[in-house]
Motif scaffolding. Structure first.
Motif, PDB file in Angstrom:
ATOM      1  N   LEU A 109       3.234  -4.130 -16.515  1.00 32.53           N
ATOM      2  CA  LEU A 109       3.995  -4.966 -15.586  1.00 32.53           C
ATOM      3  C   LEU A 109       3.532  -4.808 -14.141  1.00 32.53           C
ATOM      4  CD1 LEU A 109       6.372  -6.887 -15.055  1.00 32.53           C
ATOM      5  CD2 LEU A 109       7.864  -4.891 -14.899  1.00 32.53           C
ATOM      6  N   GLY A 110       3.408  -3.576 -13.664  1.00 35.71           N
ATOM      7  CA  GLY A 110       3.062  -3.348 -12.263  1.00 35.71           C
ATOM      8  C   GLY A 110       1.723  -3.934 -11.878  1.00 35.71           C
ATOM      9  N   LEU A 111       0.696  -3.683 -12.691  1.00 37.35           N
ATOM     10  CA  LEU A 111      -0.634  -4.194 -12.393  1.00 37.35           C
ATOM     11  C   LEU A 111      -0.681  -5.715 -12.524  1.00 37.35           C
ATOM     12  CD1 LEU A 111      -3.576  -3.810 -11.724  1.00 37.35           C
ATOM     13  CD2 LEU A 111      -4.020  -3.223 -14.111  1.00 37.35           C
ATOM     14  N   ALA A 112      -0.008  -6.267 -13.539  1.00 35.53           N
ATOM     15  CA  ALA A 112      -0.011  -7.715 -13.738  1.00 35.53           C
ATOM     16  C   ALA A 112       0.607  -8.436 -12.547  1.00 35.53           C
ATOM     17  CB  ALA A 112       0.753  -8.064 -15.020  1.00 35.53           C
ATOM     18  N   VAL A 113       1.738  -7.964 -12.073  1.00 34.83           N
ATOM     19  CA  VAL A 113       2.408  -8.607 -10.950  1.00 34.83           C
ATOM     20  C   VAL A 113       1.614  -8.409  -9.664  1.00 34.83           C
ATOM     21  CG1 VAL A 113       4.498  -8.596  -9.529  1.00 34.83           C
ATOM     22  CG2 VAL A 113       4.675  -8.475 -12.012  1.00 34.83           C
TER      23      VAL A 113
ATOM     24  N   LEU B 190      -4.007  -0.631  -5.657  1.00 40.27           N
ATOM     25  CA  LEU B 190      -3.197  -0.576  -6.872  1.00 40.27           C
ATOM     26  C   LEU B 190      -4.013  -0.925  -8.116  1.00 40.27           C
ATOM     27  CD1 LEU B 190       0.126  -2.229  -5.678  1.00 40.27           C
ATOM     28  CD2 LEU B 190      -0.052   0.021  -6.723  1.00 40.27           C
ATOM     29  N   VAL B 191      -4.879  -1.942  -7.990  1.00 41.73           N
ATOM     30  CA  VAL B 191      -5.628  -2.410  -9.153  1.00 41.73           C
ATOM     31  C   VAL B 191      -6.766  -1.468  -9.496  1.00 41.73           C
ATOM     32  CG1 VAL B 191      -7.077  -4.265 -10.037  1.00 41.73           C
ATOM     33  CG2 VAL B 191      -5.025  -4.813  -8.744  1.00 41.73           C
ATOM     34  N   ALA B 192      -7.639  -1.172  -8.511  1.00 44.53           N
ATOM     35  CA  ALA B 192      -8.795  -0.283  -8.689  1.00 44.53           C
ATOM     36  C   ALA B 192      -9.502  -0.511 -10.023  1.00 44.53           C
ATOM     37  CB  ALA B 192      -8.354   1.176  -8.573  1.00 44.53           C
ATOM     38  N   PRO B 193     -10.057  -1.725 -10.256  1.00 40.64           N
ATOM     39  CA  PRO B 193     -10.713  -2.000 -11.534  1.00 40.64           C
ATOM     40  C   PRO B 193     -11.972  -1.173 -11.739  1.00 40.64           C
ATOM     41  CG  PRO B 193     -11.141  -3.757  -9.968  1.00 40.64           C
ATOM     42  CD  PRO B 193     -10.127  -2.855  -9.324  1.00 40.64           C
ATOM     43  N   GLY B 194     -12.259  -0.819 -12.972  1.00 37.77           N
ATOM     44  CA  GLY B 194     -13.441  -0.013 -13.307  1.00 37.77           C
ATOM     45  C   GLY B 194     -14.054  -0.467 -14.609  1.00 37.77           C
ATOM     46  N   PRO B 195     -15.068   0.267 -15.103  1.00 35.05           N
ATOM     47  CA  PRO B 195     -15.765  -0.128 -16.338  1.00 35.05           C
ATOM     48  C   PRO B 195     -14.855  -0.222 -17.555  1.00 35.05           C
ATOM     49  CG  PRO B 195     -17.008   1.547 -15.137  1.00 35.05           C
ATOM     50  CD  PRO B 195     -15.676   1.458 -14.472  1.00 35.05           C
ATOM     51  N   SER B 196     -13.794   0.576 -17.576  1.00 36.33           N
ATOM     52  CA  SER B 196     -12.905   0.573 -18.738  1.00 36.33           C
ATOM     53  C   SER B 196     -11.733  -0.385 -18.587  1.00 36.33           C
ATOM     54  CB  SER B 196     -12.367   1.995 -18.974  1.00 36.33           C
ATOM     55  OG  SER B 196     -11.626   2.447 -17.848  1.00 36.33           O
ATOM     56  N   SER B 197     -11.772  -1.218 -17.557  1.00 36.96           N
ATOM     57  CA  SER B 197     -10.659  -2.135 -17.310  1.00 36.96           C
ATOM     58  C   SER B 197     -10.572  -3.201 -18.400  1.00 36.96           C
ATOM     59  CB  SER B 197     -10.819  -2.820 -15.946  1.00 36.96           C
ATOM     60  OG  SER B 197     -10.788  -1.875 -14.894  1.00 36.96           O
ATOM     61  N   ASP B 198      -9.368  -3.674 -18.619  1.00 36.41           N
ATOM     62  CA  ASP B 198      -9.136  -4.783 -19.541  1.00 36.41           C
ATOM     63  C   ASP B 198      -9.357  -6.077 -18.758  1.00 36.41           C
ATOM     64  OD1 ASP B 198      -7.990  -6.848 -21.085  1.00 36.41           O
ATOM     65  OD2 ASP B 198      -6.675  -5.434 -22.106  1.00 36.41           O
ATOM     66  N   TRP B 199     -10.573  -6.618 -18.860  1.00 39.52           N
ATOM     67  CA  TRP B 199     -10.918  -7.770 -18.043  1.00 39.52           C
ATOM     68  C   TRP B 199     -10.181  -9.030 -18.474  1.00 39.52           C
ATOM     69  CZ3 TRP B 199     -12.850  -6.699 -13.578  1.00 39.52           C
ATOM     70  CH2 TRP B 199     -13.611  -5.548 -13.418  1.00 39.52           C
ATOM     71  N   LEU B 200      -9.843  -9.136 -19.745  1.00 39.40           N
ATOM     72  CA  LEU B 200      -9.055 -10.288 -20.184  1.00 39.40           C
ATOM     73  C   LEU B 200      -7.669 -10.248 -19.554  1.00 39.40           C
ATOM     74  CD1 LEU B 200      -8.706 -12.804 -21.861  1.00 39.40           C
ATOM     75  CD2 LEU B 200      -8.060 -11.371 -23.821  1.00 39.40           C
ATOM     76  N   GLY B 201      -7.079  -9.063 -19.532  1.00 42.49           N
ATOM     77  CA  GLY B 201      -5.776  -8.913 -18.894  1.00 42.49           C
ATOM     78  C   GLY B 201      -5.847  -9.187 -17.399  1.00 42.49           C
ATOM     79  N   ILE B 202      -6.914  -8.692 -16.750  1.00 48.60           N
ATOM     80  CA  ILE B 202      -7.092  -8.934 -15.315  1.00 48.60           C
ATOM     81  C   ILE B 202      -7.303 -10.429 -15.055  1.00 48.60           C
ATOM     82  CG2 ILE B 202      -8.643  -8.560 -13.361  1.00 48.60           C
ATOM     83  CD1 ILE B 202      -9.053  -5.705 -14.390  1.00 48.60           C
TER      84      ILE B 202
ATOM     85  N   VAL C 267       6.611  -8.049  -1.666  1.00 46.08           N
ATOM     86  CA  VAL C 267       7.530  -7.063  -2.232  1.00 46.08           C
ATOM     87  C   VAL C 267       7.512  -7.097  -3.759  1.00 46.08           C
ATOM     88  CG1 VAL C 267       9.599  -8.521  -2.377  1.00 46.08           C
ATOM     89  CG2 VAL C 267       9.840  -6.085  -1.868  1.00 46.08           C
ATOM     90  N   GLN C 268       6.978  -8.156  -4.345  1.00 43.24           N
ATOM     91  CA  GLN C 268       6.970  -8.280  -5.802  1.00 43.24           C
ATOM     92  C   GLN C 268       6.266  -7.123  -6.509  1.00 43.24           C
ATOM     93  OE1 GLN C 268       8.566 -10.353  -7.708  1.00 43.24           O
ATOM     94  NE2 GLN C 268       8.970 -12.233  -6.600  1.00 43.24           N
ATOM     95  N   PRO C 269       5.061  -6.698  -6.079  1.00 47.35           N
ATOM     96  CA  PRO C 269       4.459  -5.537  -6.751  1.00 47.35           C
ATOM     97  C   PRO C 269       5.307  -4.275  -6.668  1.00 47.35           C
ATOM     98  CG  PRO C 269       2.821  -6.702  -5.462  1.00 47.35           C
ATOM     99  CD  PRO C 269       4.147  -7.296  -5.093  1.00 47.35           C
ATOM    100  N   VAL C 270       6.015  -4.121  -5.546  1.00 48.03           N
ATOM    101  CA  VAL C 270       6.890  -2.954  -5.397  1.00 48.03           C
ATOM    102  C   VAL C 270       8.036  -3.032  -6.399  1.00 48.03           C
ATOM    103  CG1 VAL C 270       8.390  -1.700  -3.803  1.00 48.03           C
ATOM    104  CG2 VAL C 270       6.303  -2.794  -2.955  1.00 48.03           C
ATOM    105  N   LEU C 271       8.674  -4.195  -6.464  1.00 45.88           N
ATOM    106  CA  LEU C 271       9.765  -4.382  -7.417  1.00 45.88           C
ATOM    107  C   LEU C 271       9.281  -4.200  -8.846  1.00 45.88           C
ATOM    108  CD1 LEU C 271      11.487  -7.520  -5.839  1.00 45.88           C
ATOM    109  CD2 LEU C 271      12.275  -5.153  -5.725  1.00 45.88           C
ATOM    110  N   ALA C 272       8.094  -4.742  -9.147  1.00 41.74           N
ATOM    111  CA  ALA C 272       7.546  -4.612 -10.496  1.00 41.74           C
ATOM    112  C   ALA C 272       7.271  -3.157 -10.844  1.00 41.74           C
ATOM    113  CB  ALA C 272       6.260  -5.431 -10.624  1.00 41.74           C
ATOM    114  N   SER C 273       6.753  -2.394  -9.881  1.00 36.43           N
ATOM    115  CA  SER C 273       6.466  -0.976 -10.131  1.00 36.43           C
ATOM    116  C   SER C 273       7.746  -0.197 -10.418  1.00 36.43           C
ATOM    117  CB  SER C 273       5.737  -0.372  -8.926  1.00 36.43           C
ATOM    118  OG  SER C 273       4.501  -1.012  -8.703  1.00 36.43           O
TER     119      SER C 273
ATOM    120  N   ARG D 267      -2.491   7.198  -6.238  1.00 33.59           N
ATOM    121  CA  ARG D 267      -3.226   6.016  -5.783  1.00 33.59           C
ATOM    122  C   ARG D 267      -2.348   4.768  -5.829  1.00 33.59           C
ATOM    123  NH1 ARG D 267      -5.352   2.283  -8.764  1.00 33.59           N
ATOM    124  NH2 ARG D 267      -5.383   3.584 -10.643  1.00 33.59           N
ATOM    125  N   GLU D 268      -1.629   4.610  -6.924  1.00 41.44           N
ATOM    126  CA  GLU D 268      -0.769   3.439  -7.045  1.00 41.44           C
ATOM    127  C   GLU D 268       0.311   3.418  -5.970  1.00 41.44           C
ATOM    128  OE1 GLU D 268      -1.639   5.325  -9.530  1.00 41.44           O
ATOM    129  OE2 GLU D 268      -2.619   4.065 -11.037  1.00 41.44           O
TER     130      GLU D 268
END
Length: 308
Positions: free
Chosen positions: A109-113, A147-159, A254-260, A274-275
């Motif tokens: 939820l947090g990363l998606a929002v 918050l996102v900090a994408p890397g090699p193991s990231s779910d790119w479809l989800g991103i 504020v949405q990412p904060v609320l989602a987190s 980091r988040e």
């Protein structure tokens, strides 16, 4: 009763900055955001039974069922000038929610929002009029990156699904401001929700035929429809009649904060250092922008001009 003044409020908000009480507007936007994130967390509980598309379909069905009797939009009398933004908004409802729920299912939820917030952030950047406003938008964007900090193991479809939701959220803000000037009350979200339901009918019929709808799954998805569709749609439309789209876009940081927070409380999605650093950056940008906007509104109402 809707008056001529109500119909021109969106344009007045763009010209004068704000219309009505800013503290009430801020409280309403916070309520809308919290309702949306709680609804999303609740809806995630039904992914196993009916999938993200099924949850979105039920969400839209519930939103239409709630809004249509209240707004009673005379759709048979809509002109093309009223229909085209309504149809576009209905498509945005359908795609935005599917992108978000697919992202929630894959990356949380947090990363998606947070990814979806790039949409309102782009609106804020495009409409920024001062350097400090632009700096606040950039600071919020930097918080998103942390918050996102994408890397090699990231779910790119989800991103990718989250980024699709971001694109739709930007369109949602602009279309809501546009259609709010052409249709009174809640007629626009009611009609647009109906359009979205029609688009999801094949999904809903397929799930029903295959007996995927359990009572629990439908109840959870319906609750998500109330919390994440009916309530936010109505609140956001009213707020885009009262505040400029730029302010609305930046305040939605504020949405990412609320989602987190909702992710921690309802889904057990704990955040690391980091988040939380990203969350603090987003809060700071939001606080600065809100304070400046409130000062400008007070100065404008006092007849002293808008503070730069």
């Amino acid at each position: 009763m809707t008056t001529v003044e109500d119909l021109i409020e969106p344009r007045r908000a763009e010209r004068d900055g704000f219309h009505g009480s800013l503290p009430i507007s801020i409280a309403t936007m916070l309520f809308s955001g919290t309702s949306s994130q709680v609804g999303a967390a609740v809806g995630a509980q039904a992914f196993g039974a009916i999938g993200p598309a099924g949850v979105v379909g039920v969400r839209q069905l519930v939103a239409a069922a709630v809004l249509l009797p209240i707004a009673r939009p005379p759709m048979h009398r809509f002109t093309w000038r009223q229909w085209w933004p309504t149809l576009a908004l209905g498509v945005v409802f359908a795609v935005m929610n599917l992108g978000l729920y697919t992202a929630i299912d894959r990356i949380g939820l947090g990363l998606a929002v947070t990814l979806e917030f790039l949409g309102p952030l782009s609106v804020a950047l495009a409409r920024s009029r001062t350097r400090l406003d632009a700096a606040c938008a950039v600071l919020a964007g930097a918080g998103v990156v942390v918050l996102v900090a994408p890397g090699p193991s990231s779910d790119w479809l989800g991103i990718g699904a989250g980024l699709l939701g971001a694109l739709c959220w930007a369109a949602y803000i602009l279309l809501n401001a546009e259609v709010g000037a052409r249709l009174p009350g809640l007629q626009a979200p009611a009609a647009a929700s109906t359009v979205a339901v029609i688009l999801y009918l094949p999904v809903l019929i397929t799930l029903a035929v295959n007996e995927k709808f359990t009572l629990a799954a439908f109840a959870v998805a319906a609750a998500a429809g109330l919390g994440s569709s009916a309530v936010p749609y109505a609140c956001d439309l009213m707020m885009l009649r009262r505040v400029p789209a730029q302010f609305f876009g930046v305040f939605m940081s504020v949405q990412p904060v609320l989602a987190s927070v909702v992710g921690i409380v309802l889904l057990g999605e704990l955040l690391g250092a980091r988040e939380w650093a990203g969350v603090v950056m987003v809060i700071a940008a939001n606080a600065i922008t809100t304070t400046r906007s409130y000062t400008r509104a007070r100065n404008a109402q006092a007849g002293t001009g808008i503070s730069r």
